[in-house]
Write a protein that holds these residues in place. Structure first.
Motif, PDB file in Angstrom:
ATOM      1  N   GLN A  65       0.789  -1.230   0.387  1.00 56.47           N
ATOM      2  CA  GLN A  65       0.506   0.210  -0.194  1.00 56.47           C
ATOM      3  C   GLN A  65       1.157   1.127  -0.166  1.00 56.47           C
ATOM      4  N   LEU A  66       2.127   1.306   0.721  1.00 57.45           N
ATOM      5  CA  LEU A  66       2.629   2.459   0.914  1.00 57.45           C
ATOM      6  C   LEU A  66       3.330   2.609  -0.599  1.00 57.45           C
ATOM      7  N   GLY A  67       3.908   2.027  -0.799  1.00 61.43           N
ATOM      8  CA  GLY A  67       4.655   1.478  -2.366  1.00 61.43           C
ATOM      9  C   GLY A  67       3.505   1.970  -3.617  1.00 61.43           C
ATOM     10  N   TRP A  68       2.258   1.860  -3.116  1.00 60.65           N
ATOM     11  CA  TRP A  68       1.386   2.075  -4.796  1.00 60.65           C
ATOM     12  C   TRP A  68       1.010   3.346  -4.535  1.00 60.65           C
ATOM     13  N   LYS A  69       0.749   3.227  -3.267  1.00 62.21           N
ATOM     14  CA  LYS A  69      -0.460   4.348  -2.346  1.00 62.21           C
ATOM     15  C   LYS A  69       0.183   5.329  -2.555  1.00 62.21           C
ATOM     16  N   VAL A  70       1.559   5.941  -2.022  1.00 63.97           N
ATOM     17  CA  VAL A  70       2.094   6.643  -1.173  1.00 63.97           C
ATOM     18  C   VAL A  70       3.123   6.777  -2.043  1.00 63.97           C
ATOM     19  N   LEU A  71       4.151   5.929  -2.613  1.00 67.91           N
ATOM     20  CA  LEU A  71       5.254   6.761  -2.800  1.00 67.91           C
ATOM     21  C   LEU A  71       5.587   6.905  -4.078  1.00 67.91           C
ATOM     22  N   PHE A  72       4.574   6.126  -4.760  1.00 69.08           N
ATOM     23  CA  PHE A  72       4.103   6.012  -6.400  1.00 69.08           C
ATOM     24  C   PHE A  72       4.146   7.349  -6.579  1.00 69.08           C
ATOM     25  N   PRO A  73       2.762   7.702  -6.546  1.00 68.93           N
ATOM     26  CA  PRO A  73       2.199   9.369  -6.776  1.00 68.93           C
ATOM     27  C   PRO A  73       3.044  10.437  -6.212  1.00 68.93           C
ATOM     28  N   LEU A  74       3.437  10.031  -5.016  1.00 69.53           N
ATOM     29  CA  LEU A  74       4.231  11.303  -4.065  1.00 69.53           C
ATOM     30  C   LEU A  74       5.435  11.529  -5.342  1.00 69.53           C
ATOM     31  N   ALA A  75       5.710  10.126  -6.379  1.00 66.76           N
ATOM     32  CA  ALA A  75       7.195  10.407  -7.025  1.00 66.76           C
ATOM     33  C   ALA A  75       6.652  10.960  -8.547  1.00 66.76           C
ATOM     34  N   LEU A  76       5.575  10.547  -8.885  1.00 69.43           N
ATOM     35  CA  LEU A  76       5.224  11.018 -10.525  1.00 69.43           C
ATOM     36  C   LEU A  76       5.193  12.594 -10.145  1.00 69.43           C
ATOM     37  N   LEU A  77       4.502  13.567  -8.780  1.00 67.36           N
ATOM     38  CA  LEU A  77       4.177  14.256  -8.955  1.00 67.36           C
ATOM     39  C   LEU A  77       5.721  15.044  -8.633  1.00 67.36           C
ATOM     40  N   ASN A  78       6.680  14.645  -8.058  1.00 65.81           N
ATOM     41  CA  ASN A  78       7.946  15.522  -8.022  1.00 65.81           C
ATOM     42  C   ASN A  78       8.076  15.694  -8.765  1.00 65.81           C
ATOM     43  N   VAL A  79       8.382  13.920  -9.911  1.00 65.96           N
ATOM     44  CA  VAL A  79       8.604  15.190 -11.513  1.00 65.96           C
ATOM     45  C   VAL A  79       7.734  15.612 -12.348  1.00 65.96           C
ATOM     46  N   ALA A  80       6.417  15.616 -12.283  1.00 68.93           N
ATOM     47  CA  ALA A  80       5.486  16.543 -12.982  1.00 68.93           C
ATOM     48  C   ALA A  80       5.650  18.105 -12.518  1.00 68.93           C
ATOM     49  N   VAL A  81       6.074  18.253 -11.316  1.00 60.36           N
ATOM     50  CA  VAL A  81       6.370  19.766 -10.972  1.00 60.36           C
ATOM     51  C   VAL A  81       7.669  20.220 -10.528  1.00 60.36           C
ATOM     52  N   THR A  82       8.946  19.238 -10.584  1.00 61.59           N
ATOM     53  CA  THR A  82       9.760  19.699 -11.184  1.00 61.59           C
ATOM     54  C   THR A  82       9.985  20.346 -12.872  1.00 61.59           C
ATOM     55  N   ALA A  83       9.774  18.825 -13.811  1.00 62.59           N
ATOM     56  CA  ALA A  83       9.593  18.726 -14.881  1.00 62.59           C
ATOM     57  C   ALA A  83       9.064  20.551 -15.537  1.00 62.59           C
ATOM     58  N   ALA A  84       7.598  20.611 -14.591  1.00 60.29           N
ATOM     59  CA  ALA A  84       6.910  22.053 -15.257  1.00 60.29           C
ATOM     60  C   ALA A  84       7.618  23.540 -14.779  1.00 60.29           C
ATOM     61  N   VAL A  85       8.443  23.617 -13.276  1.00 55.40           N
ATOM     62  CA  VAL A  85       8.869  24.554 -12.494  1.00 55.40           C
ATOM     63  C   VAL A  85      10.411  24.630 -14.024  1.00 55.40           C
ATOM     64  N   ILE A  86      11.321  23.829 -13.954  1.00 54.03           N
ATOM     65  CA  ILE A  86      12.372  23.749 -15.200  1.00 54.03           C
ATOM     66  C   ILE A  86      11.821  24.260 -16.401  1.00 54.03           C
ATOM     67  N   VAL A  87      10.838  24.244 -16.989  1.00 49.70           N
ATOM     68  CA  VAL A  87      10.109  24.393 -18.249  1.00 49.70           C
ATOM     69  C   VAL A  87       9.788  26.375 -17.735  1.00 49.70           C
ATOM     70  N   LEU A  88       9.643  26.239 -16.712  1.00 57.13           N
ATOM     71  CA  LEU A  88       9.476  27.470 -16.693  1.00 57.13           C
ATOM     72  C   LEU A  88      10.516  28.890 -16.166  1.00 57.13           C
ATOM     73  N   VAL A  89      11.124  27.871 -15.889  1.00 59.62           N
ATOM     74  CA  VAL A  89      12.005  28.941 -15.323  1.00 59.62           C
ATOM     75  C   VAL A  89      13.155  29.347 -15.857  1.00 59.62           C
ATOM     76  N   GLY A  90      13.735  27.695 -15.994  1.00 62.15           N
ATOM     77  CA  GLY A  90      14.915  28.082 -16.753  1.00 62.15           C
ATOM     78  C   GLY A  90      15.016  28.180 -18.460  1.00 62.15           C
ATOM     79  N   GLY A  91      13.616  27.495 -19.430  1.00 62.84           N
ATOM     80  CA  GLY A  91      13.020  26.866 -19.842  1.00 62.84           C
ATOM     81  C   GLY A  91      13.426  28.712 -21.113  1.00 62.84           C
TER      82      GLY A  91
END
Lengths: 336, 579
Positions: free
Chosen positions: A310-336
């Motif tokens: 449960q921890l793996g699929w319901k917490v860590l996985f979505p959190l990691a996905l979100l982290n990637v999305a946010v990082t990508a967005a920030v990099i595009v907005l700031v650094g792009g």
């Protein structure tokens, strides 16, 4: 030139393998001593000064132990399984750089074995292989505990690999490269642990699960499954599983240090001591990381298997996905 | 006063309603009622439903050999407290059959199996009447008075071969190599085929449940060699995936027929022998046995001895709970750190035992009518420092580290639940019973020694899960310290032995059931004397053994990992389970 390059590679490979196997032996001692201190004990201190010869004694004991193969085991796979487990562990650190370069015998030697453009991908791919070894070991032993342990291992590793992969993507996005050297060099000014704190925590948790360490040591849960997938193994074959686990512990610490803690940069400038400051930095970080892993083992009880999933699929996985999305967005907005 | 009124009323009622079937037991020194076999179930149902005797503490049998009958003895209690109601039923010796009480009191399950195993009393209507401590195929029933072991010497110790002349025979000399087994006449070891334990495994598939995914169920033997069974205990588990569908405990791997040996020993020789039951808390075992024999002898220990006894019993409780919490955490997968922290405190208490009794674990400290030696002043000071300073500090430390730990809570809360009704029906005792919300503590419910004067609270839980059992144990340790503080303050000076210490005590004929609240639960000793130097019957109501009856109920539907934790939370010691 060609020949000398070949010789250099061979020497470096041998050096890494010997370092890792030797490191494995002393990691066990390190772990036993640290655990003992945390448990108001003394730990092994009889063989040699500070017990430094203890790993040698253990090694000799394991080599001379009787190798038992259960009558109804699938013999070929039973023998192959420890090999499949240990080889990925040995080759995993090939892409981790230890420093810039050193001059030895009038020759500049780069302090990494392979400089792959897809270094991080290589890490992911190789760590995935060892799950086969564990699954096959559990299945071929023809033992119920081993089978349960092997099944648990498969499920656990597959589910945690996803989150771990996404956690590794954070530094990759920040550095804009999958080469390990680029990632390390991108941390000259700031370690990725600061902007990627979430990815760091996820990596910490999932890497413990990936190497089956407490509190995620489900597959070999001693109290439940006696020894899980390696119940039926003895002697050197057992030692190989042990070796794989500890080498992976070293590897995970090295990779984590490189991805999040600035690798061979800092505290000593990497070009000091004729370039040897880099390896020293990395070594120090690895030892501290491993201390943390051992500390966790001495402290926490095991999470239950279904809660772990449960921890793996319901917490860590979505959190990691979100982290990637946010990082990508920030990099595009700031650094792009 | 009210209790005696209720008892008179009960006697009158029973005699009136069942007429000839219920008779007061009129033998000198005996208590309770003799019930006719065919009325037993009816009488027990009315006892349980109308008079509130809902807790069946002990079931055991007695073989009165030259006389042609066997007796089954039941000790009933009210879960609200009070003294015992003793019921007996007799059956002819050549074919002893008694109705089983399992349908009314599921807690009778293992105890009836034990009586069948050791005495050969058949319980009609028992759902699973197999041997429990001996193996299937064992010849005879060893607790029968006419059963004799190989190399039998005499019925009672001291054996004439060894005393008074001082010769002794080594059992090895009796036992030449390769000639050391005797087979029953109709048994040929060459033709023996090991049975596949069909009785055991065959009973397993009984649970039928609807599930969406059809998966194959597997049988896993957890034990007898397994890291978490706390000894040589075996659980045959039927698994569906990782879920436990059915479970059968198998025990007896450490069986040494404690009770038969106890019947051979003299009364005092049994005192060190009780140490070996629950080898973690020998002081409590001594306490229970001393109480039972003192009841028979009608003596009272002097005041100082009572205080010392309570002091030792509470120190034992503290060390046992420390130990059990440490190993519960071990079962949860915490790699030995909590248990080693716990063992550190235990060692300090064992130091005190060593100074007082001369031995750390096998204390052998209590005597009939007192204790063996006085506690020196400097040891009292040592206990004071422990009780006032070190132990409370360490207990707080334990709580700080464990009680609110996320993983511990998620592993323990809501797992292995036992409702109060189930707990009472299954005759569970001790912290397991109290964690289920039944505040039943023998020290309060049926006070013995000086517990009546001491101030303490009975710790109890609400949810009946592993976490509540853990909390109950922590709270009990605090209460033990509270008791110890009072005892240390008030301990009077004086003798520690009533009368002269003697090797051979004179025990008048009769029966007695002495019970104490041991750290693991109600520890009872049922002793029958016929006036000779050896007990005629010596039965141990072992709390770990009877608490295991509830294992199946708690484990149903749990995961494998929970199962280990549930077993850890019952806190068994195999020395006591297998006897």
């Amino acid at each position: 030139m060609e020949v000398s390059l070949w010789i250099e590679w061979v020497i470096k490979s041998l050096f890494i393998i010997l370092l890792l196997t030797g490191g494995f032996a002393y990691t066990t001692l390190y772990e036993r001593r640290v655990l003992a201190r945390m448990q108001v004990r003394i730990g092994p201190n009889r063989a040699g000064p500070f017990g430094l010869l203890q790993p040698v004694a253990d090694g000799i004991k394991l080599i001379f132990k009787e190798e038992l193969i259960p009558e109804k085991a699938d013999k070929l796979i039973f023998i192959l399984a420890p090999v499949i487990t240990v080889i990925p562990a040995l080759i995993i650190t090939a892409v981790v750089p230890w420093g810039e370069s050193v001059w030895v015998f009038g020759r500049e030697i780069k302090l990494y074995l392979a400089d792959l453009d897809v270094g991080v991908l290589y890490l992911m791919a190789v760590t995935s292989i060892s799950v086969y070894g564990i699954t096959l070991a559990g299945w071929s032993s023809n033992n119920k505990y081993a089978t349960l342990g092997g099944l648990r291992a498969t499920a656990q590793m597959i589910s945690y690999e996803l989150a771990m992969g996404f956690a590794m993507l954070g530094p990759v996005l920040m550095a804009g490269s999958m080469r390990m050297i680029d990632i390390v060099n991108a941390q000259r000014s700031m370690w990725f642990i600061l902007p990627q704190a979430i990815a760091f925590l996820i990596y910490l948790a999932t890497s413990l699960a990936e190497i089956n360490r407490a509190p995620f040591d489900m597959p070999e849960a001693e109290q439940e499954l006696t020894a899980g997938y390696h119940t039926e193994y003895s002697g050197m074959k057992f030692a190989l599983f042990f070796m794989a686990e500890y080498i992976k512990m070293i590897a995970i610490s090295m990779i984590g240090s490189s991805l999040f803690l600035g690798g061979y940069h800092w505290p000593l400038p990497a070009h000091w001591l004729g370039g040897f400051a880099g390896p020293i930095n990395l070594f120090g970080k690895t030892v501290i990381w491993m201390f943390f892993i051992i500390w966790v083992r001495a402290t926490l009880p095991r999470i239950r298997y279904d809660k772990l999933m449960q921890l793996g699929w319901k917490v860590l996985f979505p959190l990691a996905l979100l982290n990637v999305a946010v990082t990508a967005a920030v990099i595009v907005l700031v650094g792009g | 006063m009210t209790t005696s009124w209720i008892e008179t009323q009960l006697t009158e009622y029973l005699l009136e309603r069942f007429g000839e079937a219920v008779q007061p037991d009129s033998r000198p020194g005996y208590l309770g009622f003799l019930v006719a076999r065919n009325k037993l179930l009816e009488v027990c149902r009315s006892l349980r439903d109308e008079f509130g005797f809902d807790y069946l503490s002990s079931v055991t049998g007695v073989d009165y050999h030259p006389e042609p009958f066997m007796e089954v003895v039941y000790h009933f209690y009210k879960s609200t407290g009070g003294s015992a109601l003793v019921m007996k039923t007799q059956a002819p010796r050549d074919n002893p059959t008694v109705p089983s009480l399992c349908s009314l009191y599921p807690g009778a399950d293992f105890q009836e199996r034990e009586a069948w195993d050791l005495l050969g009393i058949r319980f009609e209507g028992h759902p699973d009447l197999r041997r429990i401590l001996m193996w299937e195929g064992f010849a005879g029933h060893p607790l029968r008075k006419d059963w004799r072991e190989p190399f039998f010497e005499e019925d009672a110790k001291p054996f004439k071969s060894r005393w008074p002349e001082g010769h002794f025979i080594r059992v090895e000399d009796n036992n030449p190599y390769k000639n050391n087994v005797s087979y029953p006449p109709d048994f040929d070891p060459g033709k023996w085929v090991p049975d596949k334990d069909e009785l055991l495994y065959g009973g397993l598939q009984s649970f039928e449940e609807d599930s969406e995914i059809k998966t194959e169920r597997i049988v896993v033997n957890l034990g007898p060699q397994h890291p978490s069974t706390h000894g040589v205990f075996r659980m045959v588990v039927l698994l569906e995936g990782e879920r436990v569908v059915d479970l059968k405990p198998v025990m007896g791997y450490l069986h040494r027929n404690h009770e038969k040996i106890g019947e051979r020993n003299t009364y005092l020789q049994n005192m060190p022998f009780t140490d070996r039951l629950d080898y973690i808390c020998s002081m409590s075992n001594n306490f229970g046995y001393a109480l039972a024999v003192e009841k028979l002898m009608g003596i009272q220990p002097p005041e100082r001895a009572e205080y010392i006894r309570v002091m030792m019993a509470e120190l034992t409780r503290f060390l046992n709970h420390m130990f059990s919490i440490g190993f519960l955490l071990n079962d949860l997968g915490a790699f030995f750190t909590p248990s080693l922290y716990a063992i550190e405190e235990r060692e300090l208490i064992l130091d005190i035992f060593e100074e007082v009794a001369g031995s750390r674990m096998m204390c052998n400290y209590f005597r009939f009518g007192g204790v063996a030696r006085d506690v020196p002043e400097q040891v009292l000071d040592k206990i004071k420092t422990l009780v006032h300073d070190r132990l409370p500090r360490k207990l707080d430390e334990f709580e700080r580290y464990l009680t609110h730990n996320e993983i511990l809570r998620s592993r323990c809360e809501g797992v292995g639940v036992l409702t109060p009704e189930q707990a009472i029906a299954l005759s569970v005792a001790g912290p397991v019973l109290r964690a289920s919300g039944v505040p039943y503590d023998v020290r309060r419910a049926d006070p013995y020694s000086i517990y009546e004067r001491l101030e303490f609270d009975v710790a109890y839980g609400i949810h009946g899960d592993i976490y509540d059992r853990y909390l109950v144990r922590i709270e009990e340790m605090r209460q033990s310290l509270r008791i110890l503080r009072q005892v240390l303050k008030d301990i009077p000076n004086g003798p520690v032995m009533a009368g002269k210490p003697q090797f051979q005590v004179r025990v008048p004929p009769g029966e007695a059931y002495g019970r104490v609240e041991g750290p693991k639960g109600e520890l009872g000793f049922y002793v029958v004397s016929n006036g000779k130097p050896n007990p005629w019957r010596y039965h141990v109501r072992a709390p770990s053994f009877i608490n295991l009856t509830s294992l199946k109920t708690m484990a149903h539907g749990a995961k494998v990992a929970d199962l280990v934790a549930i077993l850890g939370s019952i806190d068994i010691v195999l020395g006591e389970v297998d006897r």
